[in-house]
Design a protein around this motif. Structure first.
Motif, PDB file in Angstrom:
ATOM      1  N   LYS A 142       0.897  -1.257  -0.035  1.00 27.72           N
ATOM      2  CA  LYS A 142       0.163  -0.086  -0.014  1.00 27.72           C
ATOM      3  C   LYS A 142       1.039   1.402  -0.113  1.00 27.72           C
ATOM      4  N   THR A 143       1.964   1.068   0.800  1.00 32.90           N
ATOM      5  CA  THR A 143       2.830   2.466   0.746  1.00 32.90           C
ATOM      6  C   THR A 143       3.522   2.558  -0.539  1.00 32.90           C
ATOM      7  N   ASN A 144       3.696   1.455  -1.297  1.00 32.20           N
ATOM      8  CA  ASN A 144       4.272   1.677  -2.797  1.00 32.20           C
ATOM      9  C   ASN A 144       3.382   2.302  -3.642  1.00 32.20           C
ATOM     10  N   GLU A 145       1.845   1.565  -3.403  1.00 28.20           N
ATOM     11  CA  GLU A 145       0.904   2.132  -4.267  1.00 28.20           C
ATOM     12  C   GLU A 145       0.650   3.723  -4.115  1.00 28.20           C
ATOM     13  N   LEU A 146       0.676   4.035  -2.629  1.00 26.31           N
ATOM     14  CA  LEU A 146       0.686   5.566  -2.710  1.00 26.31           C
ATOM     15  C   LEU A 146       1.596   6.213  -3.140  1.00 26.31           C
ATOM     16  N   ALA A 147       2.936   5.880  -3.189  1.00 34.24           N
ATOM     17  CA  ALA A 147       3.915   6.476  -3.898  1.00 34.24           C
ATOM     18  C   ALA A 147       3.657   6.773  -5.131  1.00 34.24           C
ATOM     19  N   ARG A 148       3.372   5.428  -5.741  1.00 26.44           N
ATOM     20  CA  ARG A 148       3.263   5.746  -7.177  1.00 26.44           C
ATOM     21  C   ARG A 148       1.923   6.591  -7.662  1.00 26.44           C
ATOM     22  N   ILE A 149       0.979   6.547  -6.859  1.00 19.33           N
ATOM     23  CA  ILE A 149      -0.373   7.506  -7.130  1.00 19.33           C
ATOM     24  C   ILE A 149      -0.015   8.834  -6.729  1.00 19.33           C
ATOM     25  N   SER A 150       1.003   9.159  -5.708  1.00 21.05           N
ATOM     26  CA  SER A 150       1.264  10.460  -5.388  1.00 21.05           C
ATOM     27  C   SER A 150       2.049  11.078  -6.562  1.00 21.05           C
ATOM     28  N   GLU A 151       3.053  10.057  -7.344  1.00 22.64           N
ATOM     29  CA  GLU A 151       3.903  10.578  -8.278  1.00 22.64           C
ATOM     30  C   GLU A 151       2.851  11.190  -9.368  1.00 22.64           C
ATOM     31  N   GLN A 152       1.884  10.237  -9.904  1.00 21.43           N
ATOM     32  CA  GLN A 152       1.116  10.409 -10.955  1.00 21.43           C
ATOM     33  C   GLN A 152       0.410  11.738 -10.767  1.00 21.43           C
ATOM     34  N   LEU A 153      -0.038  12.040  -9.686  1.00 22.34           N
ATOM     35  CA  LEU A 153      -0.775  13.144  -9.256  1.00 22.34           C
ATOM     36  C   LEU A 153       0.128  14.556  -9.263  1.00 22.34           C
ATOM     37  N   GLU A 154       1.274  14.287  -8.916  1.00 15.86           N
ATOM     38  CA  GLU A 154       2.246  15.543  -9.160  1.00 15.86           C
ATOM     39  C   GLU A 154       2.409  15.574 -10.685  1.00 15.86           C
ATOM     40  N   ALA A 155       2.658  14.552 -11.559  1.00 11.28           N
ATOM     41  CA  ALA A 155       2.813  14.819 -12.866  1.00 11.28           C
ATOM     42  C   ALA A 155       1.604  15.245 -13.601  1.00 11.28           C
ATOM     43  N   VAL A 156       0.207  15.027 -13.075  1.00 10.95           N
ATOM     44  CA  VAL A 156      -1.006  15.833 -13.579  1.00 10.95           C
ATOM     45  C   VAL A 156      -0.908  17.347 -13.231  1.00 10.95           C
ATOM     46  N   LYS A 157      -0.392  17.675 -11.920  1.00  9.68           N
ATOM     47  CA  LYS A 157      -0.681  18.919 -10.995  1.00  9.68           C
ATOM     48  C   LYS A 157       0.460  19.742 -12.133  1.00  9.68           C
ATOM     49  N   THR A 158       1.395  19.210 -12.658  1.00  9.93           N
ATOM     50  CA  THR A 158       2.560  19.850 -13.283  1.00  9.93           C
ATOM     51  C   THR A 158       2.111  20.088 -14.769  1.00  9.93           C
ATOM     52  N   THR A 159       1.257  19.303 -15.339  1.00  9.94           N
ATOM     53  CA  THR A 159       0.547  19.478 -16.650  1.00  9.94           C
ATOM     54  C   THR A 159      -0.493  20.342 -16.795  1.00  9.94           C
ATOM     55  N   MET A 160      -0.919  20.630 -15.707  1.00  7.32           N
ATOM     56  CA  MET A 160      -2.285  21.890 -15.666  1.00  7.32           C
ATOM     57  C   MET A 160      -1.692  23.067 -15.588  1.00  7.32           C
TER      58      MET A 160
END
Length: 84
Positions: free
Chosen positions: A66-84
């Motif tokens: 779950k910690t690894n999944e959270l880290a992966r999702i957090s990275e994806q979220l940051e990537a989405v934020k930077t594209t906005m």
């Protein structure tokens, strides 16, 4: 000529050894009886500990996933934020 004396001495030693072994066996039985309940409790506690440790290991593995999944999702979220 000294053979009968030696035989008698050895018989006395043998009797003393037999007597000592019997006394030790009796004491061992007594001690085993005294600690029988504690031994049973210890075995039960050891089995319970093994069960708890197994559950802990399973949950620790799930937490790591779950910690690894959270880290992966957090990275994806940051990537989405930077594209906005």
């Amino acid at each position: 000529a000294s053979f009968p004396e030696t035989k008698t001495a050895l018989e006395k030693v043998a009797f003393g050894v037999e007597d000592s072994v019997e006394k030790l066996a009796t004491r061992e039985k007594y001690i085993n009886h005294q600690f029988e309940n504690l031994t049973s409790e210890y075995r039960a506690a050891r089995e319970q500990l093994a069960t708890v440790q197994e559950k802990y290991n399973i949950n620790a593995e799930k937490l790591a996933e779950k910690t690894n999944e959270l880290a992966r999702i957090s990275e994806q979220l940051e990537a989405v934020k930077t594209t906005m």
